[in-house]
Design a protein around this motif. Structure first.
Motif, PDB file in Angstrom:
ATOM      1  N   ARG A  18      -9.003 -15.956 -57.287  1.00  0.00           N
ATOM      2  CA  ARG A  18      -8.674 -14.584 -57.307  1.00  0.00           C
ATOM      3  C   ARG A  18      -9.561 -13.703 -58.381  1.00  0.00           C
ATOM      4  O   ARG A  18      -9.586 -14.135 -59.620  1.00  0.00           O
ATOM      5  CB  ARG A  18      -7.071 -14.432 -57.593  1.00  0.00           C
ATOM      6  CG  ARG A  18      -6.715 -13.142 -57.412  1.00  0.00           C
ATOM      7  CD  ARG A  18      -5.261 -12.860 -58.039  1.00  0.00           C
ATOM      8  NE  ARG A  18      -4.631 -11.627 -57.926  1.00  0.00           N
ATOM      9  CZ  ARG A  18      -3.683 -11.148 -58.649  1.00  0.00           C
ATOM     10  NH1 ARG A  18      -2.805 -11.981 -59.429  1.00  0.00           N
ATOM     11  NH2 ARG A  18      -3.388  -9.890 -58.627  1.00  0.00           N
ATOM     12  N   LEU A  19      -9.660 -12.494 -58.219  1.00  0.00           N
ATOM     13  CA  LEU A  19     -10.373 -11.632 -58.938  1.00  0.00           C
ATOM     14  C   LEU A  19      -9.318 -10.973 -59.865  1.00  0.00           C
ATOM     15  O   LEU A  19      -8.743  -9.929 -58.863  1.00  0.00           O
ATOM     16  CB  LEU A  19     -11.610 -10.880 -58.378  1.00  0.00           C
ATOM     17  CG  LEU A  19     -12.706 -11.707 -57.766  1.00  0.00           C
ATOM     18  CD1 LEU A  19     -13.619 -11.012 -57.002  1.00  0.00           C
ATOM     19  CD2 LEU A  19     -13.408 -12.495 -58.720  1.00  0.00           C
ATOM     20  N   SER A  81      -7.864  -9.014 -54.388  1.00  0.00           N
ATOM     21  CA  SER A  81      -9.214  -9.322 -54.285  1.00  0.00           C
ATOM     22  C   SER A  81      -9.422 -10.883 -54.684  1.00  0.00           C
ATOM     23  O   SER A  81      -8.920 -11.440 -55.783  1.00  0.00           O
ATOM     24  CB  SER A  81     -10.366  -8.590 -55.443  1.00  0.00           C
ATOM     25  OG  SER A  81     -10.070  -7.061 -55.210  1.00  0.00           O
ATOM     26  N   SER A  82     -10.384 -11.395 -54.005  1.00  0.00           N
ATOM     27  CA  SER A  82     -10.647 -12.782 -53.789  1.00  0.00           C
ATOM     28  C   SER A  82     -12.111 -13.096 -53.828  1.00  0.00           C
ATOM     29  O   SER A  82     -12.719 -12.346 -52.921  1.00  0.00           O
ATOM     30  CB  SER A  82      -9.926 -13.452 -52.901  1.00  0.00           C
ATOM     31  OG  SER A  82      -9.837 -15.066 -53.163  1.00  0.00           O
ATOM     32  N   TYR A  83     -12.742 -14.138 -54.528  1.00  0.00           N
ATOM     33  CA  TYR A  83     -13.833 -14.598 -54.314  1.00  0.00           C
ATOM     34  C   TYR A  83     -14.013 -15.871 -53.832  1.00  0.00           C
ATOM     35  O   TYR A  83     -13.256 -16.820 -53.931  1.00  0.00           O
ATOM     36  CB  TYR A  83     -14.550 -14.419 -55.702  1.00  0.00           C
ATOM     37  CG  TYR A  83     -16.050 -15.589 -55.891  1.00  0.00           C
ATOM     38  CD1 TYR A  83     -17.143 -14.978 -55.197  1.00  0.00           C
ATOM     39  CD2 TYR A  83     -15.853 -16.769 -56.324  1.00  0.00           C
ATOM     40  CE1 TYR A  83     -18.404 -15.574 -55.460  1.00  0.00           C
ATOM     41  CE2 TYR A  83     -17.126 -17.383 -56.537  1.00  0.00           C
ATOM     42  CZ  TYR A  83     -18.344 -16.878 -56.079  1.00  0.00           C
ATOM     43  OH  TYR A  83     -19.448 -17.508 -56.092  1.00  0.00           O
ATOM     44  N   SER A  85     -16.736 -18.831 -52.074  1.00  0.00           N
ATOM     45  CA  SER A  85     -17.944 -19.714 -52.352  1.00  0.00           C
ATOM     46  C   SER A  85     -17.766 -20.818 -51.562  1.00  0.00           C
ATOM     47  O   SER A  85     -17.053 -21.862 -51.704  1.00  0.00           O
ATOM     48  CB  SER A  85     -18.012 -19.820 -53.856  1.00  0.00           C
ATOM     49  OG  SER A  85     -19.441 -20.644 -54.175  1.00  0.00           O
ATOM     50  N   ASP A 129     -21.808 -16.901 -50.583  1.00  0.00           N
ATOM     51  CA  ASP A 129     -20.517 -15.951 -51.439  1.00  0.00           C
ATOM     52  C   ASP A 129     -20.110 -14.989 -50.734  1.00  0.00           C
ATOM     53  O   ASP A 129     -20.862 -14.191 -50.043  1.00  0.00           O
ATOM     54  CB  ASP A 129     -21.124 -15.655 -52.940  1.00  0.00           C
ATOM     55  CG  ASP A 129     -21.677 -16.932 -53.801  1.00  0.00           C
ATOM     56  OD1 ASP A 129     -20.952 -17.868 -53.632  1.00  0.00           O
ATOM     57  OD2 ASP A 129     -22.605 -16.606 -54.606  1.00  0.00           O
ATOM     58  N   ASP A 130     -18.677 -14.609 -50.939  1.00  0.00           N
ATOM     59  CA  ASP A 130     -18.216 -13.396 -50.358  1.00  0.00           C
ATOM     60  C   ASP A 130     -17.073 -13.012 -51.116  1.00  0.00           C
ATOM     61  O   ASP A 130     -16.326 -13.810 -51.723  1.00  0.00           O
ATOM     62  CB  ASP A 130     -17.575 -13.613 -48.837  1.00  0.00           C
ATOM     63  CG  ASP A 130     -17.442 -12.535 -48.204  1.00  0.00           C
ATOM     64  OD1 ASP A 130     -17.531 -11.426 -48.584  1.00  0.00           O
ATOM     65  OD2 ASP A 130     -16.620 -12.645 -46.964  1.00  0.00           O
ATOM     66  N   VAL A 131     -16.739 -11.530 -51.125  1.00  0.00           N
ATOM     67  CA  VAL A 131     -15.788 -11.181 -51.859  1.00  0.00           C
ATOM     68  C   VAL A 131     -14.925 -10.289 -50.962  1.00  0.00           C
ATOM     69  O   VAL A 131     -15.566  -9.397 -50.085  1.00  0.00           O
ATOM     70  CB  VAL A 131     -16.278 -10.212 -52.999  1.00  0.00           C
ATOM     71  CG1 VAL A 131     -14.979  -9.618 -53.876  1.00  0.00           C
ATOM     72  CG2 VAL A 131     -16.942 -10.926 -54.096  1.00  0.00           C
ATOM     73  N   HIS A 133     -11.400  -7.884 -50.120  1.00  0.00           N
ATOM     74  CA  HIS A 133     -10.280  -7.124 -50.729  1.00  0.00           C
ATOM     75  C   HIS A 133      -9.191  -6.739 -49.754  1.00  0.00           C
ATOM     76  O   HIS A 133      -9.696  -6.498 -48.550  1.00  0.00           O
ATOM     77  CB  HIS A 133     -10.985  -5.641 -51.292  1.00  0.00           C
ATOM     78  CG  HIS A 133     -12.261  -6.006 -52.131  1.00  0.00           C
ATOM     79  ND1 HIS A 133     -11.915  -6.224 -53.377  1.00  0.00           N
ATOM     80  CD2 HIS A 133     -13.514  -5.926 -52.045  1.00  0.00           C
ATOM     81  CE1 HIS A 133     -13.094  -6.335 -54.084  1.00  0.00           C
ATOM     82  NE2 HIS A 133     -14.098  -6.052 -53.092  1.00  0.00           N
TER      83      HIS A 133
END
Length: 411
Positions: A18-19, A81-83, A85, A129-131, A133
């Motif tokens: 989580r970002l 928001s989440s990262y 990978s 990688d992907d972010v 929202h």
């Protein structure tokens, strides 16, 4: 097939984080009096600690930032928001990699992936990688479902997925109260309570009225020609604190003239609330359409248009009444009677004909009265009789007026 054959390990590794923004470091002060055994040791250690605020070492708030150590709380109206990978841990090239992220709520399943196209190949020790929202619009349990599918060098299709469960909490408690005025105005009091554990900066609290009303905010005062918030310059709402916002809704001109239409309107509008927390994380909530209890005026409504605040004892004063036929079908033939009370005495002829009043129409009536008693007196004693149905409508406690002696008012 050998049932004891070990399960094949996947070539790809999935990590989801989580970002969130960092938080200010909290330092717990440890101190003692100089005559105690440690002497000045604890105070000196706090002064040498680089995380403390110089000159205010005993405050818990530090100058440093700390990275989140856990998933943290997520509140309704905030942006999640989440990262994501996907890393190739193997020594071979993987093909046709497809990463999909869905958010499962109690009512729907949402696709949060930025792209639905598959990656042609992924070399060893490389990653995708992907972010993602998502503005959280539901409270309760949410499950982030991340699925990965790919093809090995031998042509075998592989698939796995992981689940990440979290709770969405309610940040604000909103309560509303409605007050219906005689002039068709509606006053809305909104009580907003911060039920989180951290302060909120209230960026905006506004009321979006329905199509029949105009709204005026009553949360500012004019000071030296400038508009200033009644809550002061710093509009912070501390945890568990409550703040009241007040709004006045007036019917638009085209609807105010239609008495039968505006009296039955129950939909007032909706509140739009915007706040910021911690290091500027923004949250927004919009309530559903607020509903009021429509006032019951009956067939005939009598309201006061003008009345003085203060009058002299035993001196006549004038008021203006508005009589409205709230029926949408029936014409009325009205007769006005004025009945004196112990303190209020009407001037004029009682029992006079007002004539016919058509459906949803109004008439204005100027009346004169005087008071024989000082103090706050209630205007009462008006009677309207519909000669068609032989029905009488009684109007007492229409308004109040302050009665003073002429000497007091002149001075």
């Amino acid at each position: 097939m050998d049932v004891n054959q070990p399960k094949q390990e996947h070539l790809l590794a999935l990590k989801v984080m989580r970002l969130t923004k960092p938080t200010l470091f909290t330092n717990i002060p440890v101190t003692c009096e100089e005559r105690d055994l440690p002497g000045n040791l604890f105070n000196q250690l706090m002064k040498d600690d680089p995380s403390t605020v110089k000159g205010a070492e005993t405050l818990m708030l530090g100058e440093m930032l700390t990275l989140p150590q856990n998933f943290g709380n997520i509140f309704l109206g905030e942006t999640f928001s989440s990262y994501i990978s996907v890393h190739n841990d193997s020594n071979q090239v993987v093909k046709d990699i497809l990463v999909k992220a869905d958010l499962q709520t109690s009512s729907q399943r949402l696709n949060l992936s930025a792209s639905s196209a598959a990656v042609a190949e992924l070399k060893p020790d490389c990653c995708i990688d992907d972010v993602i929202h998502h503005e959280v619009k539901e409270i309760g349990t949410h499950i982030l479902v991340c699925a990965v599918s790919y093809t090995t060098q031998t042509g075998e299709k592989m698939y796995f997925r992981k689940f990440f469960k979290f709770q969405v909490l309610k940040p604000l408690d909103v309560k509303t109260k409605f007050y219906n005025a005689e002039t068709d105005e509606v006053f809305l009091e909104a009580q907003i309570q911060n039920i989180t554990t951290s302060p909120m900066f209230m960026e905006k609290v506004s009321l979006e009225p329905s199509m029949m009303y105009n709204v005026a905010e009553l949360n500012t005062v004019d000071t030296a020609g400038e508009s200033e918030s009644t809550f002061g310059a710093r509009t912070y709402l501390q945890p568990m604190d409550t703040r009241q916002y007040l709004y006045c809704l007036k019917p638009k001109q085209e609807f105010a003239e239609k008495a039968g239409v505006i009296k039955g309107v129950t939909v007032i509008g909706k509140l739009d609330i915007v706040w910021k927390t911690n290091l500027g994380e923004r949250g927004r909530l919009q309530t559903s359409q607020l509903q009021r209890m429509a006032p019951g005026y009956g067939d005939v409504r009598l309201s006061l248009e003008t009345i003085p605040d203060t009058v002299n004892l035993e001196e006549p004063f004038d008021i203006t009444c508005k009589i409205t036929n709230c029926s949408s079908e029936r014409t009325m033939d009205l007769v006005l009677e004025m009945c004196n009370t112990n303190s209020i005495h009407w001037c004029g002829v009682s029992g006079r004909q007002l004539g016919k009043l058509h459906p949803s129409s109004s008439l204005h009536l100027a009346l004169t009265l005087l008071s024989s008693v000082q103090g706050l007196q209630s205007v009462s004693g008006l009677r309207l009789t519909d000669t068609f149905l032989k029905r009488t409508y009684e109007y007492d406690d229409i308004a109040q007026v302050c009665v003073v002696s002429s000497e007091i008012k002149q001075s």
